[in-house]
Design a protein around this motif. Structure first.
Motif, PDB file in Angstrom:
ATOM      1  N   ARG A  29       1.117  36.644 -15.683  1.00 52.28           N
ATOM      2  CA  ARG A  29       1.497  38.149 -15.851  1.00 52.28           C
ATOM      3  C   ARG A  29       2.765  38.268 -14.929  1.00 52.28           C
ATOM      4  NH1 ARG A  29      -4.424  40.867 -15.324  1.00 52.28           N
ATOM      5  NH2 ARG A  29      -4.658  40.968 -17.492  1.00 52.28           N
ATOM      6  N   ALA A  30       2.957  37.613 -13.839  1.00 57.83           N
ATOM      7  CA  ALA A  30       4.230  37.807 -13.096  1.00 57.83           C
ATOM      8  C   ALA A  30       5.383  37.201 -13.958  1.00 57.83           C
ATOM      9  CB  ALA A  30       4.026  36.792 -11.783  1.00 57.83           C
ATOM     10  N   VAL A  31       5.120  36.033 -14.562  1.00 61.78           N
ATOM     11  CA  VAL A  31       6.252  35.428 -15.543  1.00 61.78           C
ATOM     12  C   VAL A  31       6.748  36.490 -16.381  1.00 61.78           C
ATOM     13  CG1 VAL A  31       6.787  33.622 -16.933  1.00 61.78           C
ATOM     14  CG2 VAL A  31       5.787  33.202 -14.870  1.00 61.78           C
ATOM     15  N   PHE A  32       5.733  37.086 -17.029  1.00 57.76           N
ATOM     16  CA  PHE A  32       6.012  38.094 -18.206  1.00 57.76           C
ATOM     17  C   PHE A  32       6.598  39.199 -17.767  1.00 57.76           C
ATOM     18  CE2 PHE A  32       4.884  41.735 -21.084  1.00 57.76           C
ATOM     19  CZ  PHE A  32       5.527  41.004 -22.165  1.00 57.76           C
ATOM     20  N   ASP A  33       6.265  39.875 -16.376  1.00 55.08           N
ATOM     21  CA  ASP A  33       6.703  40.907 -15.829  1.00 55.08           C
ATOM     22  C   ASP A  33       8.165  40.797 -15.746  1.00 55.08           C
ATOM     23  OD1 ASP A  33       4.665  42.781 -16.036  1.00 55.08           O
ATOM     24  OD2 ASP A  33       3.890  42.258 -13.859  1.00 55.08           O
ATOM     25  N   TYR A  34       8.425  39.439 -14.951  1.00 50.51           N
ATOM     26  CA  TYR A  34       9.984  39.203 -14.662  1.00 50.51           C
ATOM     27  C   TYR A  34      10.629  39.110 -15.717  1.00 50.51           C
ATOM     28  CZ  TYR A  34      13.709  36.928 -12.603  1.00 50.51           C
ATOM     29  OH  TYR A  34      15.015  36.418 -12.166  1.00 50.51           O
ATOM     30  N   VAL A  35      10.306  38.485 -16.923  1.00 55.50           N
ATOM     31  CA  VAL A  35      11.096  38.325 -17.938  1.00 55.50           C
ATOM     32  C   VAL A  35      11.606  39.514 -18.666  1.00 55.50           C
ATOM     33  CG1 VAL A  35      11.056  37.313 -20.402  1.00 55.50           C
ATOM     34  CG2 VAL A  35      10.396  35.747 -18.616  1.00 55.50           C
TER      35      VAL A  35
ATOM     36  N   CYS B 214      13.160  11.168 -26.133  1.00 57.73           N
ATOM     37  CA  CYS B 214      12.344  12.267 -26.763  1.00 57.73           C
ATOM     38  C   CYS B 214      12.839  13.479 -27.219  1.00 57.73           C
ATOM     39  CB  CYS B 214      11.248  12.254 -25.986  1.00 57.73           C
ATOM     40  SG  CYS B 214       9.799  13.060 -26.580  1.00 57.73           S
ATOM     41  N   ASP B 215      12.601  13.706 -28.523  1.00 57.24           N
ATOM     42  CA  ASP B 215      13.087  14.779 -29.232  1.00 57.24           C
ATOM     43  C   ASP B 215      12.427  16.012 -28.414  1.00 57.24           C
ATOM     44  OD1 ASP B 215      14.185  13.284 -31.174  1.00 57.24           O
ATOM     45  OD2 ASP B 215      12.878  14.001 -32.601  1.00 57.24           O
ATOM     46  N   GLY B 216      13.439  17.177 -28.374  1.00 60.37           N
ATOM     47  CA  GLY B 216      12.778  18.630 -27.810  1.00 60.37           C
ATOM     48  C   GLY B 216      12.229  19.408 -28.698  1.00 60.37           C
ATOM     49  N   LEU B 217      11.308  20.093 -28.481  1.00 56.08           N
ATOM     50  CA  LEU B 217      10.808  21.110 -29.684  1.00 56.08           C
ATOM     51  C   LEU B 217      10.964  22.402 -28.641  1.00 56.08           C
ATOM     52  CD1 LEU B 217       7.018  19.520 -30.546  1.00 56.08           C
ATOM     53  CD2 LEU B 217       9.309  19.330 -31.598  1.00 56.08           C
ATOM     54  N   LEU B 218      11.373  23.291 -29.809  1.00 55.86           N
ATOM     55  CA  LEU B 218      11.888  24.539 -29.200  1.00 55.86           C
ATOM     56  C   LEU B 218      10.833  25.504 -29.709  1.00 55.86           C
ATOM     57  CD1 LEU B 218      14.409  25.419 -27.940  1.00 55.86           C
ATOM     58  CD2 LEU B 218      15.453  25.924 -30.036  1.00 55.86           C
ATOM     59  N   TYR B 219      10.312  26.262 -28.839  1.00 55.30           N
ATOM     60  CA  TYR B 219       9.711  27.426 -29.017  1.00 55.30           C
ATOM     61  C   TYR B 219       9.972  29.016 -28.634  1.00 55.30           C
ATOM     62  CZ  TYR B 219       5.819  24.393 -29.733  1.00 55.30           C
ATOM     63  OH  TYR B 219       4.945  23.285 -30.259  1.00 55.30           O
ATOM     64  N   GLY B 220       9.686  29.998 -29.224  1.00 49.99           N
ATOM     65  CA  GLY B 220      10.090  31.359 -28.769  1.00 49.99           C
ATOM     66  C   GLY B 220       9.093  32.195 -28.874  1.00 49.99           C
ATOM     67  N   ILE B 221       9.113  33.135 -27.766  1.00 50.19           N
ATOM     68  CA  ILE B 221       7.870  34.129 -27.830  1.00 50.19           C
ATOM     69  C   ILE B 221       8.656  35.515 -27.255  1.00 50.19           C
ATOM     70  CG2 ILE B 221       7.552  33.667 -25.277  1.00 50.19           C
ATOM     71  CD1 ILE B 221       4.712  34.346 -25.535  1.00 50.19           C
ATOM     72  N   ILE B 222       8.015  36.464 -28.340  1.00 49.23           N
ATOM     73  CA  ILE B 222       8.715  37.795 -28.220  1.00 49.23           C
ATOM     74  C   ILE B 222       7.523  38.715 -27.440  1.00 49.23           C
ATOM     75  CG2 ILE B 222      10.124  37.740 -29.999  1.00 49.23           C
ATOM     76  CD1 ILE B 222       8.338  39.420 -31.683  1.00 49.23           C
ATOM     77  N   LYS B 223       8.122  39.718 -26.734  1.00 46.55           N
ATOM     78  CA  LYS B 223       7.083  40.479 -25.912  1.00 46.55           C
ATOM     79  C   LYS B 223       5.997  40.953 -26.706  1.00 46.55           C
ATOM     80  CE  LYS B 223       9.226  44.587 -24.964  1.00 46.55           C
ATOM     81  NZ  LYS B 223       9.714  45.604 -23.845  1.00 46.55           N
ATOM     82  N   GLU B 224       5.967  41.330 -28.010  1.00 48.25           N
ATOM     83  CA  GLU B 224       4.726  41.870 -28.622  1.00 48.25           C
ATOM     84  C   GLU B 224       3.412  40.846 -28.875  1.00 48.25           C
ATOM     85  OE1 GLU B 224       8.108  44.533 -29.642  1.00 48.25           O
ATOM     86  OE2 GLU B 224       7.856  42.152 -29.498  1.00 48.25           O
ATOM     87  N   ASP B 225       4.123  39.563 -28.916  1.00 52.55           N
ATOM     88  CA  ASP B 225       3.324  38.413 -29.158  1.00 52.55           C
ATOM     89  C   ASP B 225       2.602  37.732 -27.930  1.00 52.55           C
ATOM     90  OD1 ASP B 225       3.777  38.443 -31.834  1.00 52.55           O
ATOM     91  OD2 ASP B 225       5.277  37.036 -31.911  1.00 52.55           O
ATOM     92  N   PHE B 226       3.011  38.060 -26.779  1.00 53.49           N
ATOM     93  CA  PHE B 226       2.643  37.563 -25.458  1.00 53.49           C
ATOM     94  C   PHE B 226       1.238  38.283 -25.187  1.00 53.49           C
ATOM     95  CE2 PHE B 226       2.614  36.775 -20.864  1.00 53.49           C
ATOM     96  CZ  PHE B 226       2.991  35.425 -20.930  1.00 53.49           C
ATOM     97  N   PRO B 227      -0.038  37.420 -25.336  1.00 58.65           N
ATOM     98  CA  PRO B 227      -1.349  37.977 -25.052  1.00 58.65           C
ATOM     99  C   PRO B 227      -1.557  38.603 -23.632  1.00 58.65           C
ATOM    100  CG  PRO B 227      -1.412  35.689 -25.234  1.00 58.65           C
ATOM    101  CD  PRO B 227      -0.019  35.913 -25.386  1.00 58.65           C
ATOM    102  N   TYR B 228      -0.822  38.243 -22.687  1.00 54.92           N
ATOM    103  CA  TYR B 228      -0.920  38.648 -21.241  1.00 54.92           C
ATOM    104  C   TYR B 228       0.138  39.843 -21.068  1.00 54.92           C
ATOM    105  CZ  TYR B 228      -3.401  34.329 -21.284  1.00 54.92           C
ATOM    106  OH  TYR B 228      -4.520  33.469 -21.648  1.00 54.92           O
ATOM    107  N   GLY B 229       0.672  40.296 -21.820  1.00 56.65           N
ATOM    108  CA  GLY B 229       1.788  41.107 -21.754  1.00 56.65           C
ATOM    109  C   GLY B 229       1.697  42.502 -21.867  1.00 56.65           C
ATOM    110  N   LEU B 230       1.948  42.951 -23.222  1.00 59.30           N
ATOM    111  CA  LEU B 230       1.884  44.520 -23.492  1.00 59.30           C
ATOM    112  C   LEU B 230       0.651  44.964 -23.302  1.00 59.30           C
ATOM    113  CD1 LEU B 230       4.065  44.692 -27.001  1.00 59.30           C
ATOM    114  CD2 LEU B 230       4.696  45.383 -24.785  1.00 59.30           C
TER     115      LEU B 230
END
Length: 138
Positions: A66-72, A114-130
């Motif tokens: 939650r602290a991370v989400f609030d910060y972002v 090793c390859d890197g995998l890229l992920y994205g998260i928008i605030k509507e999809d964050f289960p501990y956020g909105l």
């Protein structure tokens, strides 16, 4: 205890665990228990609407997430966050999926060995956020 300082130490701890070196500007958050960093986050490559998050953790608490989400979303004003993990790190991939992140691409040889995998998260999809803190969200 959740801390944001000393930034250089937190960034060095996260960097050592994931095999990268961070260069300013960046900010950090960490969960520290009895002097030991349990989980650390480094936020860099801020664009105003997106920030890249790097993470190294033994375990994650809901309070820290939650602290991370609030910060972002509140402090940085971002609508999304970008995360990258090693293609051979299935635990991180599972965690990112649980947090609502969506796979967005593969970066060949990103980590050298090793390859890197890229992920994205928008605030509507964050289960501990909105909706985690009531109708106003995080």
């Amino acid at each position: 205890m959740i801390v944001s300082e000393p930034r250089e130490e937190i960034a060095a701890c996260v960097g050592a665990r994931i095999g990268v070196t961070f260069h300013p500007p960046y900010t950090t958050l960490a969960h520290v228990d009895r002097g030991r960093t349990i989980a650390g986050f480094v936020f860099n490559v801020w664009t105003g609407h997106d920030v890249e998050i790097s993470l190294a953790a033994d375990r994650l608490s809901l309070t820290l997430l939650r602290a991370v989400f609030d910060y972002v979303t509140r402090q940085l004003g971002c609508r999304r966050a970008t995360c990258r993990t090693r293609a051979d790190n299935s635990n991180a991939q599972t965690l990112l999926a649980r947090l609502g992140a969506q796979p967005e691409g593969r970066q060949r040889g990103y980590f050298g060995d090793c390859d890197g995998l890229l992920y994205g998260i928008i605030k509507e999809d964050f289960p501990y956020g909105l909706h985690a803190k009531g109708p106003e969200g995080a």
